[in-house]
Design a protein around this motif. Sequence first.
Motif, PDB file in Angstrom:
ATOM      1  N   MET A  43       0.833  -1.203   0.000  1.00  7.09           N
ATOM      2  CA  MET A  43       0.000   0.000   0.000  1.00  7.09           C
ATOM      3  C   MET A  43       0.869   1.255   0.000  1.00  7.09           C
ATOM      4  SD  MET A  43      -3.075  -0.968   2.677  1.00  7.09           S
ATOM      5  CE  MET A  43      -3.211   0.712   3.192  1.00  7.09           C
ATOM      6  N   GLU A  44       1.889   1.254   0.847  1.00  6.52           N
ATOM      7  CA  GLU A  44       2.770   2.417   0.940  1.00  6.52           C
ATOM      8  C   GLU A  44       3.631   2.564  -0.305  1.00  6.52           C
ATOM      9  OE1 GLU A  44       4.958   2.627   4.596  1.00  6.52           O
ATOM     10  OE2 GLU A  44       3.187   2.096   5.766  1.00  6.52           O
ATOM     11  N   GLU A  45       4.131   1.437  -0.816  1.00  3.42           N
ATOM     12  CA  GLU A  45       5.034   1.484  -1.960  1.00  3.42           C
ATOM     13  C   GLU A  45       4.313   1.846  -3.261  1.00  3.42           C
ATOM     14  OE1 GLU A  45       7.664  -1.751  -4.431  1.00  3.42           O
ATOM     15  OE2 GLU A  45       7.727  -1.858  -2.250  1.00  3.42           O
ATOM     16  N   LEU A  46       3.177   1.208  -3.515  1.00  2.00           N
ATOM     17  CA  LEU A  46       2.487   1.418  -4.779  1.00  2.00           C
ATOM     18  C   LEU A  46       1.583   2.648  -4.796  1.00  2.00           C
ATOM     19  CD1 LEU A  46       1.484  -2.277  -5.532  1.00  2.00           C
ATOM     20  CD2 LEU A  46       3.405  -0.999  -6.482  1.00  2.00           C
ATOM     21  N   PHE A  47       0.939   2.911  -3.677  1.00  2.00           N
ATOM     22  CA  PHE A  47      -0.064   3.979  -3.658  1.00  2.00           C
ATOM     23  C   PHE A  47       0.285   5.130  -2.715  1.00  2.00           C
ATOM     24  CE2 PHE A  47      -2.318  -0.089  -4.376  1.00  2.00           C
ATOM     25  CZ  PHE A  47      -2.690   0.129  -5.685  1.00  2.00           C
ATOM     26  N   ARG A  48       1.388   4.988  -1.983  1.00  2.00           N
ATOM     27  CA  ARG A  48       1.769   5.966  -0.948  1.00  2.00           C
ATOM     28  C   ARG A  48       0.625   6.172   0.033  1.00  2.00           C
ATOM     29  NH1 ARG A  48       5.027  10.392  -4.575  1.00  2.00           N
ATOM     30  NH2 ARG A  48       6.525   8.904  -5.375  1.00  2.00           N
ATOM     31  N   ALA A  49      -0.058   5.077   0.340  1.00  2.09           N
ATOM     32  CA  ALA A  49      -1.221   5.124   1.217  1.00  2.09           C
ATOM     33  C   ALA A  49      -0.869   4.605   2.601  1.00  2.09           C
ATOM     34  CB  ALA A  49      -2.348   4.283   0.631  1.00  2.09           C
TER      35      ALA A  49
END
Length: 62
Positions: free
Chosen positions: A42-48
Amino acid sequence: MAEIYGGAMPVREEDIIPDDGAELPDIEVVEKRIPEKTKVLMEELFRAKLTKVERVNPKKIR
């Protein structure tokens, strides 16, 4: 504009949040339920990142 002049904004059916009476869990509890691999993606692909827990109308989820 309707709010400015004293009228109410129309409410669409998908804007109404159903209340099932259950209390929402704390953010820490929710974070523990998500696998570490999922959080990393989530953090890597969407910065979420998770910031809050809120109830969402199922009709708005697509």
